[in-house]
Design a protein around this motif. Structure first.
Motif, PDB file in Angstrom:
ATOM      1  N   MET A   1       0.822  -1.205   0.000  1.00  0.00           N
ATOM      2  CA  MET A   1       0.000   0.000   0.000  1.00  0.00           C
ATOM      3  C   MET A   1       0.859   1.260   0.000  1.00  0.00           C
ATOM      4  SD  MET A   1      -3.116  -0.988   2.608  1.00  0.00           S
ATOM      5  CE  MET A   1      -3.826   0.646   2.433  1.00  0.00           C
ATOM      6  N   LEU A   2       1.932   1.249   0.796  1.00  0.00           N
ATOM      7  CA  LEU A   2       2.811   2.411   0.886  1.00  0.00           C
ATOM      8  C   LEU A   2       3.465   2.700  -0.462  1.00  0.00           C
ATOM      9  CD1 LEU A   2       4.149   4.592   2.577  1.00  0.00           C
ATOM     10  CD2 LEU A   2       5.928   2.939   3.188  1.00  0.00           C
ATOM     11  N   PHE A   3       3.943   1.654  -1.145  1.00  0.00           N
ATOM     12  CA  PHE A   3       4.571   1.852  -2.450  1.00  0.00           C
ATOM     13  C   PHE A   3       3.558   2.370  -3.466  1.00  0.00           C
ATOM     14  CE2 PHE A   3       7.958  -1.288  -1.130  1.00  0.00           C
ATOM     15  CZ  PHE A   3       8.991  -0.364  -1.185  1.00  0.00           C
ATOM     16  N   GLY A   4       2.333   1.858  -3.412  1.00  0.00           N
ATOM     17  CA  GLY A   4       1.300   2.317  -4.333  1.00  0.00           C
ATOM     18  C   GLY A   4       0.949   3.771  -4.114  1.00  0.00           C
ATOM     19  N   LEU A   5       0.810   4.169  -2.858  1.00  0.00           N
ATOM     20  CA  LEU A   5       0.497   5.564  -2.545  1.00  0.00           C
ATOM     21  C   LEU A   5       1.645   6.489  -2.944  1.00  0.00           C
ATOM     22  CD1 LEU A   5      -1.228   5.164   0.940  1.00  0.00           C
ATOM     23  CD2 LEU A   5      -2.310   5.839  -1.215  1.00  0.00           C
ATOM     24  N   CYS A   6       2.883   6.033  -2.721  1.00  0.00           N
ATOM     25  CA  CYS A   6       4.045   6.849  -3.107  1.00  0.00           C
ATOM     26  C   CYS A   6       4.127   6.994  -4.624  1.00  0.00           C
ATOM     27  CB  CYS A   6       5.327   6.226  -2.558  1.00  0.00           C
ATOM     28  SG  CYS A   6       5.533   6.396  -0.766  1.00  0.00           S
ATOM     29  N   ALA A   7       3.781   5.926  -5.362  1.00  0.00           N
ATOM     30  CA  ALA A   7       3.766   6.010  -6.828  1.00  0.00           C
ATOM     31  C   ALA A   7       2.718   7.015  -7.287  1.00  0.00           C
ATOM     32  CB  ALA A   7       3.492   4.631  -7.426  1.00  0.00           C
ATOM     33  N   ALA A   8       1.534   6.975  -6.656  1.00  0.00           N
ATOM     34  CA  ALA A   8       0.476   7.928  -7.004  1.00  0.00           C
ATOM     35  C   ALA A   8       0.912   9.353  -6.694  1.00  0.00           C
ATOM     36  CB  ALA A   8      -0.798   7.591  -6.233  1.00  0.00           C
ATOM     37  N   LEU A   9       1.564   9.541  -5.556  1.00  0.00           N
ATOM     38  CA  LEU A   9       2.042  10.872  -5.178  1.00  0.00           C
ATOM     39  C   LEU A   9       3.092  11.368  -6.170  1.00  0.00           C
ATOM     40  CD1 LEU A   9       2.066  13.200  -3.155  1.00  0.00           C
ATOM     41  CD2 LEU A   9       3.802  11.956  -1.845  1.00  0.00           C
ATOM     42  N   GLY A  10       4.010  10.476  -6.575  1.00  0.00           N
ATOM     43  CA  GLY A  10       5.051  10.861  -7.525  1.00  0.00           C
ATOM     44  C   GLY A  10       4.497  11.255  -8.875  1.00  0.00           C
ATOM     45  N   TRP A  11       3.587  10.456  -9.414  1.00  0.00           N
ATOM     46  CA  TRP A  11       3.008  10.792 -10.724  1.00  0.00           C
ATOM     47  C   TRP A  11       2.046  11.968 -10.623  1.00  0.00           C
ATOM     48  CZ3 TRP A  11       3.159   4.967 -11.430  1.00  0.00           C
ATOM     49  CH2 TRP A  11       4.204   4.613 -12.299  1.00  0.00           C
ATOM     50  N   GLY A  12       1.368  12.087  -9.484  1.00  0.00           N
ATOM     51  CA  GLY A  12       0.509  13.253  -9.296  1.00  0.00           C
ATOM     52  C   GLY A  12       1.309  14.542  -9.272  1.00  0.00           C
ATOM     53  N   LEU A  13       2.465  14.517  -8.588  1.00  0.00           N
ATOM     54  CA  LEU A  13       3.345  15.681  -8.547  1.00  0.00           C
ATOM     55  C   LEU A  13       3.939  15.959  -9.921  1.00  0.00           C
ATOM     56  CD1 LEU A  13       4.807  17.871  -6.927  1.00  0.00           C
ATOM     57  CD2 LEU A  13       6.571  16.176  -6.352  1.00  0.00           C
ATOM     58  N   THR A  14       4.266  14.893 -10.659  1.00  0.00           N
ATOM     59  CA  THR A  14       4.805  15.053 -12.015  1.00  0.00           C
ATOM     60  C   THR A  14       3.829  15.799 -12.913  1.00  0.00           C
ATOM     61  OG1 THR A  14       6.091  13.002 -11.835  1.00  0.00           O
ATOM     62  CG2 THR A  14       5.651  13.835 -14.048  1.00  0.00           C
ATOM     63  N   ASP A  15       2.574  15.380 -12.888  1.00  0.00           N
ATOM     64  CA  ASP A  15       1.563  16.044 -13.723  1.00  0.00           C
ATOM     65  C   ASP A  15       1.277  17.458 -13.237  1.00  0.00           C
ATOM     66  OD1 ASP A  15       1.386  13.787 -15.257  1.00  0.00           O
ATOM     67  OD2 ASP A  15      -0.396  12.996 -14.248  1.00  0.00           O
ATOM     68  N   PHE A  16       1.332  17.667 -11.932  1.00  0.00           N
ATOM     69  CA  PHE A  16       1.091  18.995 -11.374  1.00  0.00           C
ATOM     70  C   PHE A  16       2.143  19.990 -11.848  1.00  0.00           C
ATOM     71  CE2 PHE A  16       2.159  21.954  -7.856  1.00  0.00           C
ATOM     72  CZ  PHE A  16       1.003  22.711  -7.854  1.00  0.00           C
ATOM     73  N   LEU A  17       3.396  19.536 -11.920  1.00  0.00           N
ATOM     74  CA  LEU A  17       4.489  20.409 -12.349  1.00  0.00           C
ATOM     75  C   LEU A  17       4.595  20.517 -13.864  1.00  0.00           C
ATOM     76  CD1 LEU A  17       7.271  19.204  -9.861  1.00  0.00           C
ATOM     77  CD2 LEU A  17       5.952  21.320  -9.738  1.00  0.00           C
ATOM     78  N   ALA A  18       4.033  19.552 -14.580  1.00  0.00           N
ATOM     79  CA  ALA A  18       4.196  19.520 -16.038  1.00  0.00           C
ATOM     80  C   ALA A  18       3.577  20.731 -16.711  1.00  0.00           C
ATOM     81  CB  ALA A  18       3.581  18.238 -16.608  1.00  0.00           C
ATOM     82  N   GLY A  19       2.441  21.229 -16.187  1.00  0.00           N
ATOM     83  CA  GLY A  19       1.769  22.359 -16.812  1.00  0.00           C
ATOM     84  C   GLY A  19       2.625  23.609 -16.883  1.00  0.00           C
ATOM     85  N   PRO A  20       3.041  24.157 -15.729  1.00  0.00           N
ATOM     86  CA  PRO A  20       3.873  25.369 -15.765  1.00  0.00           C
ATOM     87  C   PRO A  20       5.223  25.136 -16.432  1.00  0.00           C
ATOM     88  CG  PRO A  20       3.689  24.511 -13.524  1.00  0.00           C
ATOM     89  CD  PRO A  20       2.686  23.785 -14.345  1.00  0.00           C
TER      90      PRO A  20
END
Length: 283
Positions: A1-20
């Motif tokens: 579960m921890l690895f899955g949540l960390c993967a979601a956080l990493g890709w979520g942050l990636t997409d969040f930063l991709a726009g600007p």
């Protein structure tokens, strides 16, 4: 579960930063640097593994089945290009969840090709189909010279390409070359597609690669991939996949908190529906 949540956080942050990042450095530069970091990460993963990825890639090429692996990789690369383009001109809180509804496309293709029907698949599919249009229901955004509608179209194109690409990977790529091999092909195709985008844009520069935001974005993407690999390596592929699909919801939350991307209650309902639907489809 921890690895899955960390993967979601990493890709979520990636997409969040991709726009600007894409607005400043260009879509091609952003995608190129992230894809190149992905190639390096998968290469390190392969060099320390025992899954015989390189021999399997060579065997797939010799047997003539590599064409399907390549098509799947190109679809995923096109999806990344569409997603980055959508994030560059639209709200990340809406574009990312729509793109992450690719599970609906994968499910439809799986059902059409005779895979067993699951009640959860129908539930997730309905949530994604109903939630995606709701995220675009904001008259203020729709009136801005069509900019917002273009962001939605890019997100929908990304969802379609991701869904078709992942369906092909599950049916052809992974059985032939393994998870690491499929990821390597995806990232290499991402590098090639982003180079074409760079040539068309003619705005990329080496200075863009020194941007702290771009470096953080690439690091977050690699960290997410590492968490995914670690979780799968522990034999919890289903749990990791489900939780990592929540990345769209994390991007939406980051956009709301840090960029104050205001959403109507209808849009918020759509985002929640798409996020939950994506998770259900991964079960």
């Amino acid at each position: 579960m921890l690895f899955g949540l960390c993967a979601a956080l990493g890709w979520g942050l990636t997409d969040f930063l991709a726009g600007p990042t894409a607005r400043r450095a260009g879509v091609g530069s952003t995608m190129f640097f992230t894809s190149l970091a992905g190639v390096a990460a998968v290469a390190i993963w392969i060099s320390g593994g025992t899954d015989q990825t390189v021999p399997r890639l060579l065997h797939a090429h010799a047997s003539g089945s590599f064409a399907w692996v390549l098509i799947a990789g190109l679809l995923s690369a096109a999806a990344s290009l569409f997603l980055t383009s959508g994030l560059a001109i639209g709200k990340s809180a809406i574009v990312a969840p729509i793109a992450m509804s690719y599970g609906a496309v994968t499910t439809v293709l799986s059902l059409l090709t005779g895979e067993a029907f699951r009640p959860t698949s129908l539930t997730g599919l309905l949530l994604c189909v109903a939630g995606a249009p709701l995220t675009a229901l904001d008259r203020h955004d729709l009136m801005r010279h069509g900019v917002w509608s273009a962001g939605v179209l890019f997100a929908m194109a990304a969802a379609f390409c991701y869904g078709a690409g992942f369906w092909m990977q599950g049916r052809f790529s992974v059985p032939q070359v393994g998870i690491a091999g499929a990821l390597l092909v995806n990232y290499v195709c991402g590098v090639l597609v982003s180079m074409i985008a760079l040539i068309r844009e003619r705005t990329g520069s080496l200075a863009a690669f020194r941007s702290p935001r771009l470096l953080i974005q690439a690091a977050a993407s690699v960290a997410a991939l590492a968490c995914l690999a670690a979780g799968i390596g522990m034999g919890n592929a289903a749990v990791v996949t489900v939780l990592s699909s929540l990345s769209g919801g994390i991007t939406a939350l980051l956009g709301r908190v840090f960029r104050n991307e205001k959403l109507s209650w209808i849009q918020a309902t759509g985002i929640v529906g798409v996020t939950i639907g994506a998770a259900v489809l991964s079960l």
